[in-house]
Scaffold this active site. Structure first.
Site, PDB file in Angstrom:
ATOM      1  N   CYS A   1       0.819  -1.223   0.000  1.00 27.76           N
ATOM      2  CA  CYS A   1       0.000   0.000   0.000  1.00 27.76           C
ATOM      3  C   CYS A   1       0.848   1.267   0.000  1.00 27.76           C
ATOM      4  O   CYS A   1       0.306   2.372  -0.153  1.00 27.76           O
ATOM      5  CB  CYS A   1      -0.935   0.010   1.204  1.00 27.76           C
ATOM      6  SG  CYS A   1      -0.084   0.093   2.815  1.00 27.76           S
TER       7      CYS A   1
ATOM      8  N   CYS B   1      11.390 -13.647   6.242  1.00 31.37           N
ATOM      9  CA  CYS B   1      12.511 -13.056   5.514  1.00 31.37           C
ATOM     10  C   CYS B   1      12.843 -11.712   6.158  1.00 31.37           C
ATOM     11  O   CYS B   1      11.990 -11.044   6.740  1.00 31.37           O
ATOM     12  CB  CYS B   1      12.172 -12.893   4.038  1.00 31.37           C
ATOM     13  SG  CYS B   1      10.548 -12.170   3.731  1.00 31.37           S
TER      14      CYS B   1
ATOM     15  N   CYS C   1      -2.722  -5.231   4.648  1.00 32.48           N
ATOM     16  CA  CYS C   1      -2.331  -5.846   3.368  1.00 32.48           C
ATOM     17  C   CYS C   1      -2.162  -7.349   3.525  1.00 32.48           C
ATOM     18  O   CYS C   1      -2.526  -8.114   2.625  1.00 32.48           O
ATOM     19  CB  CYS C   1      -1.045  -5.204   2.856  1.00 32.48           C
ATOM     20  SG  CYS C   1      -1.262  -3.482   2.315  1.00 32.48           S
TER      21      CYS C   1
ATOM     22  N   CYS D   1     -16.224 -48.863   5.051  1.00 32.71           N
ATOM     23  CA  CYS D   1     -16.374 -47.899   6.128  1.00 32.71           C
ATOM     24  C   CYS D   1     -17.578 -48.268   6.991  1.00 32.71           C
ATOM     25  O   CYS D   1     -18.471 -49.012   6.564  1.00 32.71           O
ATOM     26  CB  CYS D   1     -16.559 -46.494   5.553  1.00 32.71           C
ATOM     27  SG  CYS D   1     -16.747 -45.191   6.796  1.00 32.71           S
TER      28      CYS D   1
ATOM     29  N   CYS E   1     -19.910 -46.414   7.596  1.00 30.88           N
ATOM     30  CA  CYS E   1     -21.106 -45.805   7.000  1.00 30.88           C
ATOM     31  C   CYS E   1     -21.785 -46.750   6.017  1.00 30.88           C
ATOM     32  O   CYS E   1     -22.867 -46.439   5.509  1.00 30.88           O
ATOM     33  CB  CYS E   1     -20.742 -44.501   6.292  1.00 30.88           C
ATOM     34  SG  CYS E   1     -19.749 -44.706   4.788  1.00 30.88           S
TER      35      CYS E   1
ATOM     36  N   CYS F   1     -35.186 -48.845 -45.478  1.00 31.47           N
ATOM     37  CA  CYS F   1     -36.017 -48.775 -46.679  1.00 31.47           C
ATOM     38  C   CYS F   1     -35.130 -49.010 -47.905  1.00 31.47           C
ATOM     39  O   CYS F   1     -34.068 -48.386 -48.031  1.00 31.47           O
ATOM     40  CB  CYS F   1     -36.675 -47.398 -46.766  1.00 31.47           C
ATOM     41  SG  CYS F   1     -37.503 -47.074 -48.352  1.00 31.47           S
TER      42      CYS F   1
ATOM     43  N   CYS G   1     -34.795 -45.230 -49.822  1.00 27.20           N
ATOM     44  CA  CYS G   1     -34.151 -44.060 -49.207  1.00 27.20           C
ATOM     45  C   CYS G   1     -33.183 -44.424 -48.095  1.00 27.20           C
ATOM     46  O   CYS G   1     -32.502 -43.547 -47.563  1.00 27.20           O
ATOM     47  CB  CYS G   1     -35.210 -43.099 -48.693  1.00 27.20           C
ATOM     48  SG  CYS G   1     -36.160 -43.744 -47.288  1.00 27.20           S
TER      49      CYS G   1
ATOM     50  N   CYS H   1     -49.201 -56.219 -40.667  1.00 25.54           N
ATOM     51  CA  CYS H   1     -48.729 -57.205 -41.637  1.00 25.54           C
ATOM     52  C   CYS H   1     -47.340 -56.860 -42.135  1.00 25.54           C
ATOM     53  O   CYS H   1     -46.713 -55.904 -41.688  1.00 25.54           O
ATOM     54  CB  CYS H   1     -49.702 -57.281 -42.811  1.00 25.54           C
ATOM     55  SG  CYS H   1     -49.765 -55.761 -43.785  1.00 25.54           S
TER      56      CYS H   1
ATOM     57  N   CYS I   1     -41.904 -55.396 -48.973  1.00 26.31           N
ATOM     58  CA  CYS I   1     -42.165 -56.521 -48.064  1.00 26.31           C
ATOM     59  C   CYS I   1     -41.132 -56.513 -46.945  1.00 26.31           C
ATOM     60  O   CYS I   1     -39.928 -56.433 -47.208  1.00 26.31           O
ATOM     61  CB  CYS I   1     -42.114 -57.830 -48.848  1.00 26.31           C
ATOM     62  SG  CYS I   1     -42.206 -59.301 -47.791  1.00 26.31           S
TER      63      CYS I   1
END
Length: 595
Positions: free
Chosen positions: A204, A218, A227, A318, A320, A365, A368, A378, A390
């Site tokens: 600061c 140090c 600070c 454990c 638990c 198909c 496509c 059927c 078919c």
């Protein structure tokens, strides 16, 4: 009261002792009796016995002395058969009785095949106490502040012996590694600026009176308390890794920020968070020796006794109720490897089985190539693109009866033998195999949770009720019930993960192993059902007897359940070894012999 030439009587109330004529004065199960060898005893009814009765559960050749129910509970009280009631009166033999009881528990522990835990479960208080002890030891031996000792221990993964050894072998190198000044400079955790002149804070840039600024040990870098407070708060908010490895704010300085400086400069909330991070460091920075339990809400840690994460049996449990693999952190998965678990979990979470389902249950198909699912009606199909075909032969749809394939014979043969049809059949077989193992994997997981829930219910209330009904036992002495349920849960866990092993067996190359896998699965399921039925159903049947018969029936039931638990435990240990050795063919013979 039974009389004899011995120097003492049996010393446990409400227990029965049947002493053989050649008894040397010691009966090794829950009671001690001293009766002159070969002397006759006198029963409560005044009749003389023959002095040659069997002392039940006194035979080293069998867990329960090799007696049947009639031998064990003979209560004629008269001569010729013995069975006299004898009670502990003397208080002089309490210590001896306690030692005998402990020895008997150890003997039964070994005979029933119980496995010793090779790990230690630690609470947060245990971790904190260990950390404090190690820190105090290193601080005392190295003559450094406790905060600096903690810095050294974190550097050496909380191995106190290694920290001391390295310090004495090359102190200068260790100091340099953690940021301490070179010898012979003293090691300090916090220092205040001295002198009469006001000091300038390097953060600061304001001047503060002497003694109002601090450094991280140090000699040249002092900062004001405000600070330091902001610097420490920012580090704490970033988490444990940064705040524990914090250095002096001066960029060129590597001096560590020790605990003493945090306690002197940080506010109470930040000090508490720093302390929590420091405790967690003892586990998380231990190099894998200690791990936190991954179960939600569990604050325990676990340490392997061997100190190595690669121990032969890494599954730990454990209080638990949660178990996990110490190596990979996943739930306990004996008998399969961590790599098999990874592959199985990846299989469950991937979209591969969705693709297999589409491939196995749809057709494209012919015009496509969009996938179509036939769910009713059927064989005459009409795609969105308008093409009619078919379903059976994929040929153009004919007129008339659409429940019959109208394609040409050669066309049917071509389609049936196409690569697309072969892929469809392979996908369906793979999907069926996956669903077979996945359904059983899930079912065993549900059975495991039910067994754990039943065990918790037993601990919470039913053991106390049963102890009150039987009368001669405390709830703590009925732990053989929970041991049975623990074995059921462990068996379900083994069977669950064995299905991950079974899925990755090649249907053609591992055909023999597959046959053996199905066999041992069936046998193991039956073994668990026997144990679970004895622990649950037969236990409830005891409630139906009157007080006179309940004691005898309960002892017989206890012996049966303990034996069955030990046999099942041994059975599953052999099963686990077989899976871990990849189901060798010789196991099939040994497995049948040791059932």
């Amino acid at each position: 009261m039974a009389n004899g030439d011995g120097d003492g009587g049996c010393s446990r109330s409400t227990q029965r002792c049947r002493v053989s004529g050649d008894c040397d004065g010691e009966c090794e199960r829950n009671l001690r009796c001293k009766v002159a060898a070969g002397d006759s005893t006198t029963g409560d009814d005044g009749e003389s016995g023959d002095g040659n009765d069997d002392c039940y559960v006194d035979d080293d050749d069998d867990v329960y002395g090799g007696l049947d129910d009639e031998d064990m509970y003979d209560d004629d009280g008269g001569g010729g058969g013995g069975g006299d009631d004898m009670y502990y009166d003397s208080g002089d033999e309490k210590d001896l009785f306690k030692q005998t009881e402990e020895a008997e528990k150890k003997k039964k522990h070994d005979l029933l095949g119980k496995k010793e835990k090779k790990y230690t479960v630690l609470t947060e208080d245990d971790v904190r106490a260990r950390q404090a002890a190690d820190t105090a030891t290193v601080a005392d031996v190295l003559s450094v502040p406790a905060g600096i000792a903690a810095v050294l221990l974190r550097h050496f993964k909380w191995r106190a012996d290694e920290a001391q050894e390295r310090w004495f072998s090359d102190e200068r190198r260790v100091r340099d590694a953690v940021g301490l000044p070179p010898p012979p400079e003293p090691v300090v955790a916090v220092a205040a600026n001295a002198g009469d002149d006001a000091g300038l804070c390097a953060i600061c840039f304001e001047r503060h009176a002497a003694g109002r600024m601090r450094s991280a040990g140090c000699a040249a870098h002092f900062f004001c308390r405000a600070c330091w407070r902001g610097y420490l708060r920012a580090a704490v908010e970033d988490g444990g890794a940064r705040c524990l490895a914090l250095r002096c704010p001066e960029p060129s300085c590597r001096a560590p920020v020790a605990r003493e400086l945090v306690e002197a400069a940080a506010p109470a909330a930040d000090r508490a968070r720093y302390a929590a991070f420091a405790v967690r460091s003892y586990v998380e920075d231990s190099g894998g020796r200690i791990k936190w339990w991954p179960a939600p809400g569990c604050t325990h840690a676990v340490e392997l006794d061997s100190g190595e994460a690669g121990a032969a049996e890494p599954d730990v449990a454990c209080s638990c109720g949660h178990s996990f693999c110490f190596r990979c952190g996943e739930e306990a998965h004996r008998p399969v490897t961590c790599e098999t678990v990874r592959r199985w979990q990846a299989k469950n979470s991937s979209n591969a089985e969705t693709a297999n389902w589409v491939l196995a249950n749809t057709k494209h198909c012919p015009r496509c190539r969009q996938p179509i699912e036939k769910n009713q009606g059927c064989n005459h199909m009409r795609c969105r693109c308008g093409h009619a075909f078919c379903w059976l032969c994929l040929g153009p749809a004919g007129k008339g009866n659409h429940y019959m394939c109208v394609g040409q014979p050669q066309h049917v043969r071509n389609v049936g033998g196409s690569k697309e049809e072969q892929k469809r059949r392979q996908a369906k077989a793979s999907l069926d195999r996956y669903l077979y193992h996945y359904e059983r994997w899930v079912a065993n997981a549900k059975s495991l949770q039910m067994a754990l829930a039943d065990m918790e219910k037993l601990k919470e209330s039913e053991l106390e009720v049963m102890a009150a009904m039987v009368g001669a036992y405390s709830p703590k002495e009925l732990d053989f019930f929970t041991e049975a349920y623990e074995q059921v849960a462990d068996g379900r866990r083994v069977l669950r993960w064995s299905h991950a092993y079974g899925y990755f067996l090649d249907p053609e190359r591992d055909a023999k192993k597959r046959e053996l896998f199905d066999f041992v699965q069936n046998e193991a399921n039956q073994a668990l059902e026997r144990l679970h039925g004895c622990a649950e159903l037969e236990r409830k049947e005891i409630y139906g007897y009157d007080d006179a018969e309940m004691g005898k029936k309960f002892m017989a039931y206890r012996n049966k359940l303990e034996k069955l638990t030990g046999v099942t435990r041994h059975y599953f240990e052999n099963l686990v070894k077989a899976f871990e050795s990849d189901l060798p063919e010789i196991f099939a013979v040994n497995f049948r012999d040791n059932k």
